[in-house]
Design a protein around this motif. Sequence first.
Motif, PDB file in Angstrom:
ATOM      1  N   LEU A 106       0.823  -1.206   0.000  1.00  0.00           N
ATOM      2  CA  LEU A 106       0.000   0.000   0.000  1.00  0.00           C
ATOM      3  C   LEU A 106       0.857   1.257   0.000  1.00  0.00           C
ATOM      4  O   LEU A 106       0.501   2.254  -0.633  1.00  0.00           O
ATOM      5  CB  LEU A 106      -0.935  -0.010   1.220  1.00  0.00           C
ATOM      6  CG  LEU A 106      -2.123  -0.958   1.152  1.00  0.00           C
ATOM      7  CD1 LEU A 106      -2.911  -0.923   2.464  1.00  0.00           C
ATOM      8  CD2 LEU A 106      -3.046  -0.608  -0.017  1.00  0.00           C
ATOM      9  N   ALA A 107       1.988   1.235   0.719  1.00  0.00           N
ATOM     10  CA  ALA A 107       2.864   2.405   0.753  1.00  0.00           C
ATOM     11  C   ALA A 107       3.435   2.699  -0.630  1.00  0.00           C
ATOM     12  O   ALA A 107       3.499   3.856  -1.069  1.00  0.00           O
ATOM     13  CB  ALA A 107       3.992   2.192   1.764  1.00  0.00           C
ATOM     14  N   ILE A 108       3.859   1.637  -1.351  1.00  0.00           N
ATOM     15  CA  ILE A 108       4.387   1.822  -2.704  1.00  0.00           C
ATOM     16  C   ILE A 108       3.293   2.343  -3.634  1.00  0.00           C
ATOM     17  O   ILE A 108       3.507   3.276  -4.425  1.00  0.00           O
ATOM     18  CB  ILE A 108       4.975   0.494  -3.231  1.00  0.00           C
ATOM     19  CG1 ILE A 108       6.211   0.109  -2.413  1.00  0.00           C
ATOM     20  CG2 ILE A 108       5.318   0.609  -4.706  1.00  0.00           C
ATOM     21  CD1 ILE A 108       6.765  -1.264  -2.753  1.00  0.00           C
ATOM     22  N   SER A 109       2.091   1.772  -3.531  1.00  0.00           N
ATOM     23  CA  SER A 109       0.986   2.203  -4.391  1.00  0.00           C
ATOM     24  C   SER A 109       0.624   3.659  -4.116  1.00  0.00           C
ATOM     25  O   SER A 109       0.370   4.441  -5.045  1.00  0.00           O
ATOM     26  CB  SER A 109      -0.231   1.308  -4.154  1.00  0.00           C
ATOM     27  OG  SER A 109       0.067  -0.049  -4.453  1.00  0.00           O
ATOM     28  N   ARG A 110       0.599   4.018  -2.849  1.00  0.00           N
ATOM     29  CA  ARG A 110       0.285   5.410  -2.497  1.00  0.00           C
ATOM     30  C   ARG A 110       1.338   6.362  -3.063  1.00  0.00           C
ATOM     31  O   ARG A 110       1.001   7.439  -3.579  1.00  0.00           O
ATOM     32  CB  ARG A 110       0.206   5.540  -0.989  1.00  0.00           C
ATOM     33  CG  ARG A 110      -0.247   6.918  -0.509  1.00  0.00           C
ATOM     34  CD  ARG A 110      -0.161   6.991   1.004  1.00  0.00           C
ATOM     35  NE  ARG A 110      -1.020   8.019   1.556  1.00  0.00           N
ATOM     36  CZ  ARG A 110      -1.107   8.298   2.839  1.00  0.00           C
ATOM     37  NH1 ARG A 110      -0.405   7.604   3.722  1.00  0.00           N
ATOM     38  NH2 ARG A 110      -1.902   9.261   3.279  1.00  0.00           N
ATOM     39  N   ARG A 111       2.608   5.969  -2.969  1.00  0.00           N
ATOM     40  CA  ARG A 111       3.673   6.832  -3.473  1.00  0.00           C
ATOM     41  C   ARG A 111       3.601   6.974  -4.984  1.00  0.00           C
ATOM     42  O   ARG A 111       3.856   8.045  -5.533  1.00  0.00           O
ATOM     43  CB  ARG A 111       5.031   6.239  -3.071  1.00  0.00           C
ATOM     44  CG  ARG A 111       6.186   7.168  -3.350  1.00  0.00           C
ATOM     45  CD  ARG A 111       6.137   8.395  -2.459  1.00  0.00           C
ATOM     46  NE  ARG A 111       7.057   9.422  -2.935  1.00  0.00           N
ATOM     47  CZ  ARG A 111       6.718  10.427  -3.710  1.00  0.00           C
ATOM     48  NH1 ARG A 111       5.466  10.578  -4.104  1.00  0.00           N
ATOM     49  NH2 ARG A 111       7.611  11.311  -4.091  1.00  0.00           N
ATOM     50  N   ILE A 112       3.238   5.882  -5.686  1.00  0.00           N
ATOM     51  CA  ILE A 112       3.089   5.967  -7.150  1.00  0.00           C
ATOM     52  C   ILE A 112       1.949   6.919  -7.504  1.00  0.00           C
ATOM     53  O   ILE A 112       2.065   7.733  -8.435  1.00  0.00           O
ATOM     54  CB  ILE A 112       2.847   4.558  -7.746  1.00  0.00           C
ATOM     55  CG1 ILE A 112       4.100   3.695  -7.587  1.00  0.00           C
ATOM     56  CG2 ILE A 112       2.450   4.651  -9.210  1.00  0.00           C
ATOM     57  CD1 ILE A 112       3.908   2.259  -8.015  1.00  0.00           C
ATOM     58  N   ALA A 113       0.831   6.825  -6.777  1.00  0.00           N
ATOM     59  CA  ALA A 113      -0.293   7.738  -7.033  1.00  0.00           C
ATOM     60  C   ALA A 113       0.122   9.189  -6.806  1.00  0.00           C
ATOM     61  O   ALA A 113      -0.208  10.071  -7.604  1.00  0.00           O
ATOM     62  CB  ALA A 113      -1.481   7.367  -6.141  1.00  0.00           C
ATOM     63  N   GLU A 114       0.855   9.450  -5.715  1.00  0.00           N
ATOM     64  CA  GLU A 114       1.301  10.814  -5.432  1.00  0.00           C
ATOM     65  C   GLU A 114       2.281  11.306  -6.488  1.00  0.00           C
ATOM     66  O   GLU A 114       2.282  12.495  -6.836  1.00  0.00           O
ATOM     67  CB  GLU A 114       1.952  10.866  -4.049  1.00  0.00           C
ATOM     68  CG  GLU A 114       0.973  10.651  -2.901  1.00  0.00           C
ATOM     69  CD  GLU A 114       1.669  10.546  -1.555  1.00  0.00           C
ATOM     70  OE1 GLU A 114       2.924  10.437  -1.562  1.00  0.00           O
ATOM     71  OE2 GLU A 114       0.974  10.563  -0.526  1.00  0.00           O
ATOM     72  N   LEU A 115       3.119  10.405  -6.999  1.00  0.00           N
ATOM     73  CA  LEU A 115       4.077  10.778  -8.037  1.00  0.00           C
ATOM     74  C   LEU A 115       3.360  11.249  -9.300  1.00  0.00           C
ATOM     75  O   LEU A 115       3.877  12.093 -10.038  1.00  0.00           O
ATOM     76  CB  LEU A 115       4.991   9.591  -8.343  1.00  0.00           C
ATOM     77  CG  LEU A 115       6.262   9.877  -9.132  1.00  0.00           C
ATOM     78  CD1 LEU A 115       7.166  10.824  -8.365  1.00  0.00           C
ATOM     79  CD2 LEU A 115       7.002   8.577  -9.424  1.00  0.00           C
ATOM     80  N   HIS A 116       2.159  10.737  -9.534  1.00  0.00           N
ATOM     81  CA  HIS A 116       1.347  11.152 -10.690  1.00  0.00           C
ATOM     82  C   HIS A 116       0.434  12.334 -10.367  1.00  0.00           C
ATOM     83  O   HIS A 116      -0.413  12.696 -11.194  1.00  0.00           O
ATOM     84  CB  HIS A 116       0.501   9.978 -11.186  1.00  0.00           C
ATOM     85  CG  HIS A 116       1.285   8.940 -11.940  1.00  0.00           C
ATOM     86  ND1 HIS A 116       2.077   8.003 -11.316  1.00  0.00           N
ATOM     87  CD2 HIS A 116       1.411   8.711 -13.275  1.00  0.00           C
ATOM     88  CE1 HIS A 116       2.647   7.226 -12.223  1.00  0.00           C
ATOM     89  NE2 HIS A 116       2.262   7.631 -13.420  1.00  0.00           N
ATOM     90  N   GLY A 117       0.563  12.904  -9.159  1.00  0.00           N
ATOM     91  CA  GLY A 117      -0.297  14.019  -8.772  1.00  0.00           C
ATOM     92  C   GLY A 117      -1.655  13.578  -8.267  1.00  0.00           C
ATOM     93  O   GLY A 117      -2.571  14.393  -8.155  1.00  0.00           O
ATOM     94  N   GLY A 118      -1.805  12.286  -7.939  1.00  0.00           N
ATOM     95  CA  GLY A 118      -3.087  11.767  -7.468  1.00  0.00           C
ATOM     96  C   GLY A 118      -3.055  11.445  -5.992  1.00  0.00           C
ATOM     97  O   GLY A 118      -2.220  11.942  -5.232  1.00  0.00           O
TER      98      GLY A 118
END
Length: 469
Positions: A431-443
């Motif tokens: 979940l931490a990796i997924s959250r960081r990927i979403a934030e990296l895309h501005g989401g």
Amino acid sequence: MRSHGMSLTRTLIALVASTVMLIAAIAAGWSYIESNHELEELFDAELAQSTRIIQGLVHHLASTQSPDQLAGTLQETLQLPEGALEEGDYNEILPNGTGHKYEKKLAFEVWTPDGSPLLDTLAANDDLALNPGYARAEATGFQWRTFTLQDPQTGYWIRTAQREDIRQELSQELAMGNILPLLIALPLLVVAVAIAIQLGFRPLRKLEQPVRHMAPERIHPLDTHHAPREVSGLVMAVNGLLERLDDALERERRFSADAAHELRTPLTALRLNLEKLESSDPEKFRELTAAVDRMGHLVEQMLLLSRVDAGVGFSPEYVNLSDIVAQSIADVSPLALRKGIEPSLEDPTGQAMISGQEALISTLMRSLLANAIQYSPEGTRVDTHLEAEGDGFSIRICDQGPGIPISQHEKALGRFGRLDQRLGSGAGLGLAISRRIAELHGGELTLEDRPDGHPGLCVRIWLPEQPFK
């Protein structure tokens, strides 16, 4: 999230506006009092002047006329016209231009040297002593201001009177005329003060924006050239803090990457040796092999998290989110079939186009889908719903597992945030990796309860529909 503490802008506006209004109120009151005082003096001077004009007339006529003739002349000259005595007439000028109805606001009295009245248009209720100077009297239901003098040559007494209510009315109107522009300008001045303070704080708001949108992988100092002199020291201190923070994050990223790389080689060698031993006695070494596999998975996740944190190789391009989601579901289908779980997709958009990196979004989707399958009971469903939301698209992945209490949502999204060690075989980084990927895309990535009220958990990912450049 904005702070709900004290607003310096509102505080300054309130203080400055209160100060301006207080000073304006004092100035208006002072102006009103001074205007009334000056106008009262002006009316008194006018009253004295009128009395002296009547004195000149009496002095001139007394040498040629007897007291009876003088009384008749004064009556003809100073007696008010009949029309001037009528109330309620809004036409101020008398018929044929014979006078003004407000002449009744003036009255005259003349006495002979022995005190015999020759003229009395005042009809005062009380007998005023014949003393020179200013006084007050009551007549015809009104208060009057009077001025009395005696002609030193003829001995005649002359008195002129003005109605107090008319004097006060005119004084108030003229005084209000003086302070009215100030009262009208006061709200405009308060608005101007508020606008000026807002404009004055604009450089601070410009400094706020870079900090608010600064990502951990792109920390940079603030521009000190446009910072107001009063906060330049604070800006330099913040820049120093940002530099130290960037160094600390970089050391943390290097340590995570180096540690993962160093662990990779011995784990690979250990896995190969276990495979040789497992061939001779599978039951004995199966659990140990599974533990090594979990460690290998953890190392891979740590490397991935390190790369995602650093934003290495992040190059957005125009991608079809619908295709990525559908392909990710297909990729995890074998894992779902082994547990008898039916994955489903509902995508009314058909073509959800965004600007992003396909490999990272695929990693995010596969990780979340695998996580949902891992924690779902056998024979259940994992539903995925893609729809347009705001300026982007939202993806909801809902399982029928045990769910996560709302109070534990933030902890579950943290790194190594496994809530129940007995469930699943992960390390708490998915979940931490997924959250960081979403934030990296501005989401953003959030956890929600199922909307139908059934047990389970929904993971919501929102990705902006950024323009492709």
